[in-house]
Design a protein around this motif. Structure first.
Motif, PDB file in Angstrom:
ATOM      1  N   GLY A 118       8.162   1.019 -14.487  1.00  0.00           N
ATOM      2  CA  GLY A 118       9.126  -0.065 -14.289  1.00  0.00           C
ATOM      3  C   GLY A 118       9.740  -0.038 -12.903  1.00  0.00           C
ATOM      4  O   GLY A 118       9.904  -1.070 -12.249  1.00  0.00           O
ATOM      5  N   GLN A 119      10.052   1.167 -12.436  1.00  0.00           N
ATOM      6  CA  GLN A 119      10.660   1.301 -11.109  1.00  0.00           C
ATOM      7  C   GLN A 119       9.683   0.909 -10.004  1.00  0.00           C
ATOM      8  O   GLN A 119      10.062   0.230  -9.044  1.00  0.00           O
ATOM      9  CB  GLN A 119      11.139   2.743 -10.904  1.00  0.00           C
ATOM     10  N   ILE A 120       8.426   1.362 -10.154  1.00  0.00           N
ATOM     11  CA  ILE A 120       7.453   1.040  -9.105  1.00  0.00           C
ATOM     12  C   ILE A 120       7.161  -0.463  -9.064  1.00  0.00           C
ATOM     13  O   ILE A 120       6.974  -1.047  -7.990  1.00  0.00           O
ATOM     14  CB  ILE A 120       6.147   1.865  -9.276  1.00  0.00           C
ATOM     15  N   SER A 121       7.154  -1.122 -10.223  1.00  0.00           N
ATOM     16  CA  SER A 121       6.956  -2.580 -10.242  1.00  0.00           C
ATOM     17  C   SER A 121       8.135  -3.287  -9.577  1.00  0.00           C
ATOM     18  O   SER A 121       7.963  -4.263  -8.832  1.00  0.00           O
ATOM     19  CB  SER A 121       6.777  -3.079 -11.674  1.00  0.00           C
ATOM     20  N   ALA A 122       9.358  -2.781  -9.837  1.00  0.00           N
ATOM     21  CA  ALA A 122      10.545  -3.362  -9.194  1.00  0.00           C
ATOM     22  C   ALA A 122      10.494  -3.142  -7.689  1.00  0.00           C
ATOM     23  O   ALA A 122      10.876  -4.026  -6.899  1.00  0.00           O
ATOM     24  CB  ALA A 122      11.807  -2.746  -9.772  1.00  0.00           C
ATOM     25  N   MET A 123      10.011  -1.935  -7.268  1.00  0.00           N
ATOM     26  CA  MET A 123       9.903  -1.636  -5.836  1.00  0.00           C
ATOM     27  C   MET A 123       8.959  -2.611  -5.127  1.00  0.00           C
ATOM     28  O   MET A 123       9.236  -3.080  -4.020  1.00  0.00           O
ATOM     29  CB  MET A 123       9.392  -0.203  -5.647  1.00  0.00           C
ATOM     30  N   VAL A 124       7.843  -2.911  -5.808  1.00  0.00           N
ATOM     31  CA  VAL A 124       6.889  -3.859  -5.215  1.00  0.00           C
ATOM     32  C   VAL A 124       7.540  -5.244  -5.072  1.00  0.00           C
ATOM     33  O   VAL A 124       7.422  -5.901  -4.034  1.00  0.00           O
ATOM     34  CB  VAL A 124       5.604  -3.954  -6.071  1.00  0.00           C
ATOM     35  N   VAL A 143       0.836  -1.209   0.000  1.00  0.00           N
ATOM     36  CA  VAL A 143       0.000   0.000   0.000  1.00  0.00           C
ATOM     37  C   VAL A 143       0.866   1.253   0.000  1.00  0.00           C
ATOM     38  O   VAL A 143       0.653   2.203  -0.772  1.00  0.00           O
ATOM     39  CB  VAL A 143      -0.952  -0.009   1.214  1.00  0.00           C
ATOM     40  N   LEU A 144       1.894   1.257   0.870  1.00  0.00           N
ATOM     41  CA  LEU A 144       2.750   2.435   0.976  1.00  0.00           C
ATOM     42  C   LEU A 144       3.545   2.671  -0.312  1.00  0.00           C
ATOM     43  O   LEU A 144       3.657   3.805  -0.793  1.00  0.00           O
ATOM     44  CB  LEU A 144       3.711   2.280   2.167  1.00  0.00           C
ATOM     45  N   VAL A 145       4.134   1.562  -0.852  1.00  0.00           N
ATOM     46  CA  VAL A 145       4.938   1.695  -2.075  1.00  0.00           C
ATOM     47  C   VAL A 145       4.080   2.185  -3.235  1.00  0.00           C
ATOM     48  O   VAL A 145       4.461   3.103  -3.986  1.00  0.00           O
ATOM     49  CB  VAL A 145       5.619   0.360  -2.430  1.00  0.00           C
ATOM     50  N   LEU A 146       2.912   1.574  -3.418  1.00  0.00           N
ATOM     51  CA  LEU A 146       2.034   1.979  -4.518  1.00  0.00           C
ATOM     52  C   LEU A 146       1.531   3.412  -4.341  1.00  0.00           C
ATOM     53  O   LEU A 146       1.439   4.177  -5.309  1.00  0.00           O
ATOM     54  CB  LEU A 146       0.846   1.019  -4.618  1.00  0.00           C
ATOM     55  N   THR A 147       1.237   3.778  -3.075  1.00  0.00           N
ATOM     56  CA  THR A 147       0.751   5.137  -2.822  1.00  0.00           C
ATOM     57  C   THR A 147       1.832   6.173  -3.097  1.00  0.00           C
ATOM     58  O   THR A 147       1.635   7.135  -3.849  1.00  0.00           O
ATOM     59  CB  THR A 147       0.274   5.265  -1.360  1.00  0.00           C
ATOM     60  N   VAL A 148       3.004   5.961  -2.480  1.00  0.00           N
ATOM     61  CA  VAL A 148       4.108   6.911  -2.650  1.00  0.00           C
ATOM     62  C   VAL A 148       4.582   6.917  -4.101  1.00  0.00           C
ATOM     63  O   VAL A 148       4.823   7.986  -4.697  1.00  0.00           O
ATOM     64  CB  VAL A 148       5.281   6.565  -1.700  1.00  0.00           C
ATOM     65  N   GLY A 149       4.731   5.703  -4.696  1.00  0.00           N
ATOM     66  CA  GLY A 149       5.194   5.607  -6.074  1.00  0.00           C
ATOM     67  C   GLY A 149       4.240   6.280  -7.042  1.00  0.00           C
ATOM     68  O   GLY A 149       4.668   7.029  -7.945  1.00  0.00           O
ATOM     69  N   SER A 150       2.932   6.020  -6.880  1.00  0.00           N
ATOM     70  CA  SER A 150       1.943   6.650  -7.758  1.00  0.00           C
ATOM     71  C   SER A 150       1.968   8.169  -7.634  1.00  0.00           C
ATOM     72  O   SER A 150       1.861   8.901  -8.638  1.00  0.00           O
ATOM     73  CB  SER A 150       0.543   6.120  -7.416  1.00  0.00           C
ATOM     74  N   TYR A 151       2.115   8.647  -6.393  1.00  0.00           N
ATOM     75  CA  TYR A 151       2.161  10.099  -6.166  1.00  0.00           C
ATOM     76  C   TYR A 151       3.357  10.724  -6.897  1.00  0.00           C
ATOM     77  O   TYR A 151       3.236  11.755  -7.562  1.00  0.00           O
ATOM     78  CB  TYR A 151       2.250  10.371  -4.670  1.00  0.00           C
ATOM     79  N   LEU A 152       4.526  10.040  -6.796  1.00  0.00           N
ATOM     80  CA  LEU A 152       5.733  10.563  -7.454  1.00  0.00           C
ATOM     81  C   LEU A 152       5.601  10.535  -8.974  1.00  0.00           C
ATOM     82  O   LEU A 152       6.062  11.446  -9.670  1.00  0.00           O
ATOM     83  CB  LEU A 152       6.968   9.760  -7.013  1.00  0.00           C
ATOM     84  N   ILE A 153       5.004   9.465  -9.508  1.00  0.00           N
ATOM     85  CA  ILE A 153       4.837   9.364 -10.963  1.00  0.00           C
ATOM     86  C   ILE A 153       3.928  10.477 -11.475  1.00  0.00           C
ATOM     87  O   ILE A 153       4.206  11.133 -12.486  1.00  0.00           O
ATOM     88  CB  ILE A 153       4.269   7.983 -11.350  1.00  0.00           C
ATOM     89  N   ILE A 154       2.810  10.700 -10.730  1.00  0.00           N
ATOM     90  CA  ILE A 154       1.832  11.704 -11.176  1.00  0.00           C
ATOM     91  C   ILE A 154       2.390  13.119 -11.059  1.00  0.00           C
ATOM     92  O   ILE A 154       2.286  13.930 -11.982  1.00  0.00           O
ATOM     93  CB  ILE A 154       0.529  11.572 -10.349  1.00  0.00           C
ATOM     94  N   THR A 155       3.026  13.414  -9.890  1.00  0.00           N
ATOM     95  CA  THR A 155       3.497  14.790  -9.666  1.00  0.00           C
ATOM     96  C   THR A 155       4.692  15.146 -10.531  1.00  0.00           C
ATOM     97  O   THR A 155       4.867  16.288 -10.938  1.00  0.00           O
ATOM     98  CB  THR A 155       3.862  15.003  -8.184  1.00  0.00           C
TER      99      THR A 155
END
Length: 552
Positions: A246-252, A225-237
Motif C-alpha cells: 500500500g505504501q509503495i503504491s501511494a509513493m508511486v 524506477v527508483l521508487v519501485l526499486t527502493v520500495g521493492s528492496y525495502l519490502i523484501i529485506t
C-alpha cells in the motif's frame, strides 16, 4: 483532496492485506467517492471563477489602455505608431490574459500540490522519499535553462508583430491604390516575408519550450524506477516491516503528483515567458503620460476668437535637426477670415495644429482669446476651436449620428442649418432616407466631396469661436466651394475662419491671405496686394488662372 486520496487508498490496501470484512471495503469506497466528488466540485468552481476573473481582467486592461490612448497627444501616437497600439490592445492583452488565468488557477494549486505531495510521500515512504531530492533539482535546472533561452526570442517576436500589423493596416487602407497599380503580388510577398519572420522566431521558441515534455517524462519514469526499486528492496529485506504494498503504491502516485505539479509550474513559467514582453509593452502604454495636459485651475471660458502667434518656433521632436515652423509672428482678430496658401511641405497644417494644442510650441506662445492656449482646459479649448482636418473621416452610422459628433444635443433643425451652410443639405435630400441614411465605415458609400461637406457641417454644429478648414474643400467643385464660403460668411459672421487651400479661388475673398514658405510666413495681404507684391502667390495664382496673366 487529491493528495489525501492516495493516503486513503494505501490504508484500504493495508486493510485488504490484513483480511478485513467487506463492509470495511465499502466504507473506504464511499469515503473515496465522496472525496473524488468534492475534488471535482472544487475543480469546477475553480474553473468558473478563473474564467470570470481572467476575462474581466482582460476587459479592464483593454478599457484602461483605450482610455489612456484617448488622452494621448499626436506626439504620443507618433511615438508608438498606430499598428503597435493595435497589437498591444489585442495580441498582447490576449497573452497576458492567458498568463493571468494560469497564474490564478495553477500557480496556487501546483505549489500546494507539490508541498503536500512531498510531505505525504515522506510520511508514507520515509527514507524512500529521498529519491525525489535527486530528481527534482535536475528538472528545475532544465526548466530554468530552457526559459532563459526562450525569453529573448519572445522579446524580438512582439516587435515583429507590430511590423506585420502595420503591413496589414497599410494594405487595407490603401487597397484602391494597390489594385490600381496592380501591386497585389508585391503586397502578398511583403506580408509573407513578415509572417515568415515571425514564424521562424516562434518555431525556435516553441521548440525550446517543447523540451519541457521530454525532460518531464524522463524525470517521471526515473522516479517510478527508483521508487519501485527502493520500495521493492525495502519490502523484501524487511519482509514488510519497513514498507508494504500500500505504501509503495501511494509513493508511486505521489511521485506522479510531485512531477505533475512541477509540469504545471513549467507550463506557467512558459506562459509567463511568452507574456512577460507583452506585459512590458502594455505597461509602457499605461505609464505613458500625454505630452499635452491641461494645467491645474485651467481656464474654461474663451472670450473671443482672436489668435496671436508670438515668436513661435516648433519642431516635431527634440531630436529633429530643423524647425517645422520658425519665427512666426501673426495676429488675427476675432471674426476675421484668413486664407493660408503655400507649397507642399510649407507647414500650413502644422501652423493650425498649434491653435487647438494638437501639438505644443517648442518656443514662443500661441494665444486664443488673449490667453496662452496652455492655460486653457483642453476640452473647453477644442470645443471652441473646430478643425476640419485634411484627412477627416466619417464613422459607421447614420448621417445624423455623424453630425451629432459636433453637438450630441443638436436638433434636426440645427443639423439641417449646419448642412445648408456646408452645402451638404442639397445632396442629403436626394437620398431616400435623407438624414437617416446609413454611412459605411470611413464614409465608403459617399463621394470625397460629400464626405468633406458632412465633416464641415459636423464642425459647424459645435458653434465654435474659431473654425479651421484644412484643405477641406479640395474634393468639391468651385461652385460648391463658393456656396460653402458664402454660407459661412452669412451664418457665422462672428466666427474666426481660417481656410487652408490649394486653390487661390478658395481664399481670394478672405480678409487677409498668409503665404507660407519653408515653415516661415513669406507674406501677408489681400488677394490683390499679393498678386502685385508677392512672387510665390503670383505664381500660384497665374498657374491656376491663365486668363489673369494678361492683366498682370
Amino acid at each position: 483532496m487529491e493528495c489525501i486520496i492516495p493516503f486513503i487508498t494505501a490504508m484500504l490496501v493495508e486493510e485488504i492485506q490484513s483480511g478485513c470484512e467487506f463492509m470495511t471495503i465499502v466504507y473506504y469506497g464511499l469515503v473515496l467517492i465522496c472525496m473524488a466528488g468534492m475534488s471535482l466540485l472544487f475543480g469546477i468552481l475553480s474553473g468558473l471563477s478563473c474564467a470570470t476573473a481572467s476575462c474581466g481582467f482582460a476587459k479592464n486592461l483593454r478599457h484602461d489602455m483605450f482610455e489612456k490612448i484617448q488622452g494621448f497627444s499626436f506626439e504620443n501616437i507618433d511615438k508608438f505608431l498606430t499598428s503597435s497600439l493595435v497589437t498591444r490592445m489585442t495580441t498582447d492583452v490576449m497573452y497576458v490574459q492567458m498568463s493571468f488565468m494560469m497564474i490564478i488557477r495553477i500557480a496556487i494549486r501546483a505549489p500546494l500540490m507539490f508541498i503536500f505531495s512531498i510531505v505525504m510521500a515522506a510520511v508514507m515512504g520515509g527514507i524512500a522519499a529521498a529519491v525525489y531530492a535527486v530528481v527534482v533539482p535536475i528538472l528545475l535546472v532544465g526548466l530554468i535553462i530552457i526559459i532563459k533561452k526562450a525569453l529573448p526570442i519572445y522579446r524580438r517576436v512582439f516587435k515583429k508583430y507590430d511590423t506585420l500589423n502595420n503591413s496589414v493596416q497599410e494594405n487595407v487602407k490603401g487597397m484602391r491604390v494597390v489594385k490600381s497599380f496592380v501591386r497585389e503580388d508585391f503586397e502578398k510577398q511583403k506580408f509573407n516575408n513578415a509572417a515568415l519572420d515571425i514564424n521562424k522566431d516562434f518555431t525556435r521558441a516553441e521548440r525550446l519550450l517543447a523540451l519541457n515534455g521530454p525532460v518531464m517524462q524522463f524525470c517521471l519514469y526515473a522516479v517510478m524506477v527508483l521508487v519501485l526499486t527502493v520500495g521493492s528492496y525495502l519490502i523484501i529485506t524487511s519482509k514488510g516491516a519497513d514498507m508494504n504494498v500500500g505504501q509503495i503504491s501511494a509513493m508511486v502516485v505521489y511521485g506522479f503528483m510531485i512531477l505533475s505539479s512541477l509540469m504545471m509550474l513549467s507550463m506557467i513559467f512558459a506562459m509567463i515567458t511568452m507574456s512577460a514582453e507583452s506585459a512590458k509593452r502594455i505597461v509602457e502604454v499605461l505609464k505613458e503620460e500625454s505630452a499635452i495636459v491641461a494645467p491645474e485651475n485651467a481656464v474654461t471660458e474663451i472670450t473671443d476668437g482672436s489668435i496671436d502667434f508670438d515668436g513661435v518656433r516648433f519642431k516635431y521632436s527634440k531630436q529633429a535637426d530643423r524647425f517645422a515652423l520658425d519665427d512666426i509672428d501673426l495676429h488675427i482678430k476675432s471674426g476675421e477670415t484668413i486664407g493660408i496658401v503655400g507649397g507642399t511641405g510649407s507647414s500650413k497644417t502644422t501652423l493650425i495644429q498649434l491653435i487647438c494644442r494638437l501639438y505644443d510650441v517648442t518656443e514662443g506662445t500661441v494665444k486664443v482669446g488673449g490667453r496662452d492656449v496652455r492655460e486653457y482646459d483642453l476640452e473647453a479649448l477644442r470645443n471652441n476651436v473646430a478643425v476640419v482636418l485634411q484627412k477627416n473621416i466619417l464613422f459607421s452610422g447614420t448621417i445624423k449620428e455623424n453630425l451629432r459628433w459636433g453637438n450630441p444635443d443638436a436638433t434636426d433643425e440645427q443639423m439641417r442649418q449646419a448642412c445648408v451652410m456646408a452645402a451638404a443639405d442639397e445632396f442629403i435630400q436626394t437620398f431616400p432616407d435623407g438624414y437617416d441614411t446609413f454611412i459605411e465605415q470611413g464614409g465608403a458609400n459617399v463621394s470625397g466631396g460629400q464626405k468633406q461637406r458632412l465633416c464641415i457641417a459636423r464642425a459647424l454644429l459645435k458653434n465654435p469661436k474659431i473654425l479651421i478648414l484644412d484643405d477641406s474643400t479640395s474634393a468639391v467643385d468651385t461652385r460648391t466651394d463658393k456656396l460653402i464660403r458664402d454660407g459661412l460668411k452669412k451664418y457665422a459672421p462672428d466666427t474666426t475662419k481660417i481656410i487652408i487651400a490649394q486653390r487661390t479661388g478658395s481664399v481670394e475673398d478672405a480678409d487677409r491671405i498668409i503665404v507660407m514658405d519653408g515653415g516661415r510666413i513669406n507674406a501677408v495681404g489681400t488677394n490683390d496686394e499679393l498678386i502685385k507684391s508677392n512672387a510665390i502667390y503670383r505664381e500660384i495664382y497665374t498657374s491656376q488662372n491663365k486668363a489673369g496673366t494678361d492683366e498682370i
